[in-house]
Design an enzyme around this catalytic site. Structure first.
Site, short mmCIF file in Angstrom:
data_model
loop_
_atom_site.label_atom_id
_atom_site.label_comp_id
_atom_site.label_asym_id
_atom_site.label_seq_id
_atom_site.Cartn_x
_atom_site.Cartn_y
_atom_site.Cartn_z
N LYS A 144 -28.21 -6.05 7.78
CA LYS A 144 -28.65 -4.65 7.64
C LYS A 144 -29.13 -4.29 6.26
O LYS A 144 -29.89 -3.34 6.10
CB LYS A 144 -27.48 -3.71 7.99
N LYS A 162 -26.09 0.53 18.81
CA LYS A 162 -26.50 1.94 18.72
C LYS A 162 -27.81 2.07 17.96
O LYS A 162 -28.58 2.98 18.19
CB LYS A 162 -25.44 2.74 17.97
N LYS A 194 -27.49 -8.39 19.94
CA LYS A 194 -26.43 -7.65 20.64
C LYS A 194 -26.91 -6.23 20.94
O LYS A 194 -27.72 -5.66 20.19
CB LYS A 194 -25.14 -7.64 19.84
N1 AQP Z 1 -23.03 -5.46 22.04
C1 AQP Z 1 -21.71 -5.42 21.96
N2 AQP Z 1 -20.96 -6.21 22.77
C2 AQP Z 1 -19.60 -6.16 22.72
N3 AQP Z 1 -18.91 -5.37 21.86
C3 AQP Z 1 -19.62 -4.56 21.04
N4 AQP Z 1 -19.26 -3.67 20.10
C4 AQP Z 1 -20.37 -3.11 19.54
N5 AQP Z 1 -21.48 -3.65 20.11
C5 AQP Z 1 -21.04 -4.55 21.03
C6 AQP Z 1 -17.88 -3.35 19.76
O1 AQP Z 1 -17.74 -1.93 19.75
C7 AQP Z 1 -16.79 -1.57 18.77
C8 AQP Z 1 -17.32 -0.47 17.91
O2 AQP Z 1 -18.42 -0.85 17.16
P1 AQP Z 1 -18.93 0.12 16.01
O3 AQP Z 1 -19.40 1.38 16.56
O4 AQP Z 1 -17.88 0.29 15.01
O5 AQP Z 1 -20.04 -0.61 15.29
P2 AQP Z 1 -20.99 -1.71 15.68
O6 AQP Z 1 -20.28 -2.94 16.11
O7 AQP Z 1 -21.87 -1.87 14.52
O8 AQP Z 1 -21.68 -1.05 16.93
P3 AQP Z 1 -23.16 -0.87 17.11
O9 AQP Z 1 -23.34 -0.18 18.39
O10 AQP Z 1 -23.89 -2.15 16.96
O11 AQP Z 1 -23.55 0.16 15.96
P4 AQP Z 1 -24.66 0.04 14.85
O12 AQP Z 1 -25.95 -0.12 15.56
O13 AQP Z 1 -24.54 1.35 14.12
O14 AQP Z 1 -24.31 -1.16 14.03
C9 AQP Z 1 -16.45 -2.83 17.97
O15 AQP Z 1 -15.22 -3.33 18.44
C10 AQP Z 1 -17.55 -3.78 18.35
O16 AQP Z 1 -17.12 -5.12 18.33
#
Ligand code: AQP
Length: 326
Positions: free
Chosen positions: A111, A195, A192
């Site tokens: 990122k 968001k 993956k």
């Molecule tokens: N694609 C995924 N598959 C399985 N688990 C996932 N998690 C996120 N994406 C997947 C799990 O969701 C929890 C919360 O994640 P987070 O909101 O703290 O941040 P993240 O992992 O960075 O989620 P995003 O959606 O990918 O957000 P952005 O885009 O902002 O980085 C964690 O337990 C994570 O493992």
């Protein structure tokens, strides 16, 4: 009873990856564990976000936790910034973490690496996450596969702290679900589901309409060739769909593959299974958002309870490092 801590950023709509990777196992184990679940709003500040949007999404995420099945009478639900010990403990840990180990975090590399304008908070985010976990003496941290490296760092920091200052912090372990640990983007199945991806077509939001879910699954990218086989490395698109079907209905993705000869039939079944799995969550979410005062009361009570545990850990750590008690 195992002490458990996990969190989700209110940086966007909750999606299927958040549900299958994290939330669903939180709900499954809520009768077994002494669990603390937080909406990590301070982490959401590491990326640009509009203040009103952050406030709104913090409440929406709380509603999402309950709609997914968390019972605030069984688990402690709170907002990270409401418990000041997180940032206080994070500072103590930042004074034990090295630049080298933070530089190795793949999420930062993906990122922010190489961009001078990237915020310091994004770089130190894994230390704040370690503080989130260590503040609660957590034994277990239920997360998706993408968080494995951050939990390893948390363990390293706790072990180092204990070696240097005495037995103060509990060294936690990650618990990663057998199915749904890494849900992939429907349009770019080598990434993956997330968001922050640009195309909403690649992501199933938990509280979107059934029509949207059906449309997105129908448009999901599949791989070259017509046959339905399970091979996550060679055929990530169709394998992701089989993983989703397995996560929604049970069974193994490789066995489910043998029921299909055409992508169209597989997609129809995946779409229907997801809509059925998510329908009760969607109904409950709409109800909860119609009266946010109930949510704010839950969060206030949760923060009070969480603060008692987290303040005690901070005090122990501060004393061990030699900070004079007030
Ligand atoms: N694609 C995924 N598959 C399985 N688990 C996932 N998690 C996120 N994406 C997947 C799990 O969701 C929890 C919360 O994640 P987070 O909101 O703290 O941040 P993240 O992992 O960075 O989620 P995003 O959606 O990918 O957000 P952005 O885009 O902002 O980085 C964690 O337990 C994570 O493992």
């Amino acid at each position: 009873m195992a002490r458990v801590l996990s969190g989700i950023q209110p940086s966007g709509d909750l999606h299927l990856g958040n549900y299958l990777g994290a939330l669903r196992q939180w709900v499954q184990n809520q009768d077994r564990d002494d669990a603390y679940y937080c909406i990590v709003d301070l982490h959401a500040l590491t990326q640009a976000i509009d203040p009103d949007e952050l406030r709104r999404r913090t409440l929406e995420t709380a509603a999402g936790f309950i709609a997914a099945g968390l019972d605030p009478e069984k688990v402690t639900m709170f907002v990270q910034s409401h418990v000041v010990a997180h940032t206080r403990l994070a500072w103590l840990l930042e004074c034990t973490a090295s630049m080298g180990e933070l530089n190795r975090m793949t999420q930062f590399k993906d990122k922010g690496r190489g961009n001078d304008a990237v915020k310091v908070g994004l770089f130190t985010y894994p230390v704040l996450m370690a503080a989130d976990i260590l503040a609660y003496d957590a034994d277990l941290v239920p997360v998706g596969e993408d968080q494995r490296q951050h939990i390893e760092l948390t363990r390293d920091l706790a072990n180092r702290f204990n070696f240097q200052y005495g037995d103060v912090l509990v060294v936690p372990e990650a618990t990663i679900p057998a199915v749904g640990a890494r849900v992939m983007d429907l349009q770019q199945p080598d990434r993956k589901m997330s968001k922050s991806i640009p195309s909403p077509l690649g992501r199933i939001d938990l509280f979107e309409s059934a029509e949207d879910t059906m449309k997105k699954v129908k448009k999901a990218v599949t791989d070259t060739g017509d046959d339905v086989t399970y091979d996550p490395d060679g055929r990530p698109g169709v394998s992701n769909l089989l993983d989703l079907l397995a996560a929604a209905t049970g069974g193994s993705p490789a066995t489910l593959a043998t029921n299909y000869t055409r992508f169209g039939d597989l997609k129809a079944d995946v779409g229907t299974a997801l809509v059925e799995m998510l329908a009760p969550l969607r109904a409950r979410y709409t109800e909860l958002m119609s009266d946010p005062s109930e949510l704010t009361a839950v969060l206030r009570k949760g923060a009070e309870k969480a603060s008692i545990v987290a303040d005690a850990t901070y005090d122990r750590a501060a004393a061990a490092m030699g900070l004079l008690a007030p």
